[in-house]
Design an enzyme around this catalytic site. Sequence first.
Site, PDB file in Angstrom:
ATOM      1  CD  GLU A 185      11.588 -74.017  42.554  1.00  0.00           C
ATOM      2  OE1 GLU A 185      11.828 -74.159  41.328  1.00  0.00           O
ATOM      3  OE2 GLU A 185      11.120 -72.974  43.037  1.00  0.00           O
ATOM      4  CB  ALA A 186       8.214 -79.202  39.150  1.00  0.00           C
ATOM      5  CG  HIS A 204      14.258 -70.057  39.974  1.00  0.00           C
ATOM      6  ND1 HIS A 204      12.942 -69.904  39.589  1.00  0.00           N
ATOM      7  CD2 HIS A 204      14.972 -69.178  39.225  1.00  0.00           C
ATOM      8  CE1 HIS A 204      12.877 -68.981  38.649  1.00  0.00           C
ATOM      9  NE2 HIS A 204      14.078 -68.528  38.412  1.00  0.00           N
ATOM     10  CG  ASP A 224       3.123 -73.373  43.145  1.00  0.00           C
ATOM     11  OD1 ASP A 224       4.252 -73.874  43.253  1.00  0.00           O
ATOM     12  OD2 ASP A 224       2.930 -72.191  42.803  1.00  0.00           O
ATOM     13  CG  ASP A 242      11.271 -68.766  44.722  1.00  0.00           C
ATOM     14  OD1 ASP A 242      12.132 -67.870  44.814  1.00  0.00           O
ATOM     15  OD2 ASP A 242      11.126 -69.459  43.703  1.00  0.00           O
ATOM     16  CG  ASP A 300       7.082 -70.937  44.730  1.00  0.00           C
ATOM     17  OD1 ASP A 300       6.171 -70.371  44.113  1.00  0.00           O
ATOM     18  OD2 ASP A 300       8.214 -71.139  44.239  1.00  0.00           O
TER      19      ASP A 300
END
Length: 372
Positions: free
Chosen positions: A133-134, A290, A231, A295, A131
Amino acid sequence: MSKMEEYKENIQDRGGNVKLSSKPEEDDKSCSRVRVCSNIGEPVPQASPTHGDFSDPVYKAIALANGHINRMNKDELRDKLAELKLDTRGVKDVMKKRLKNYYKKQKLSMTQSVTAGEATDTYYDYICVVDFEATCEQDNPADFTHEIIEFPMVLLNTHTLEIEDTFQEYVRPEVNTQLSEFCVKLTGITQKMVDEADTFPDVLERVVLWLQEKELGTKYKYTLLTDGSWDMSKFMNTQCHLNRLRFPQFAKKWINIKNLYGNFYNVPRTQTKLSCMLEKLGLKYEGRPHSGLDDSRNIAHIAMRMLQDGCQLRINECMHEGQLRTVPSSAPVEGAPPPQQRLDLGSASPGSESPALRPSSRHPMSVLPPWL
């Protein structure tokens, strides 16, 4: 809900096909050449069984048990589950599914021995939950480029139903190098964390090494699992395009747990958000929302529960020629290939030195579609 969550939740509503790569992906014949739709993972309709099939005493017994379970109220379901030493958490429909699966396994034990409460899906020895994060802004402009800033991976052993190990590294963005205040607050990832991190190609190489150390794809069968399509089809695809990397072969197919959850428990898409799935299964979120690693751990807990409840977790999405595709349930079940340590550049010629892995004048940012 944040903008990032809205994007992840609504990817299918905006036309599932995503094409970013300037170089076609290798052909993947097991992927269905159809658009992604809301019934991903749904079993392919089979021919109607004959009367003889319904007359089988085993299936008659299963049908009678299901009818009885359907008439039970929530307290009766909880009492029966407790009596059978099964998990009593979750909403009524989840408990019904769990009890029906228990009796089905009991009735079918004459042909296949299955221990109550055990995972029924043991084709994959391991499932790797990812998962990302961006980078993001509170009001993302249409041309905003989301770059991966956290690469987490949670290794779920399908035989023991335990998290066996985790991988996590932050990633330094190269296009939008300064994180927005909104992104920092949402993810908990600070500017210092990404400034001190390596760029995506280096992190991806360490991911490959980590997977190789686990003997995945060689000694053990495995696949990836994500909470939705976003993703891989968006973040991974965008990142590989930016760094002129071929899309990793081992990441081209994955389990979209969101769609399988909706189909298995028969709930609408609006109830397949991470928080909703946890709540309906009687689970609580553990950690910081987050955080990519937290996550991923919580998604792994959902996967464990679904395996216990009898769900067949199977690959249901893939990347084919740079586009998001469904993998029909009729396709042969196969694991991900052994991860490769050398990540060839899509633009590099055979035998050539690898140029700098960052956007350059040879691959200007203007080649990206305007919606990125």
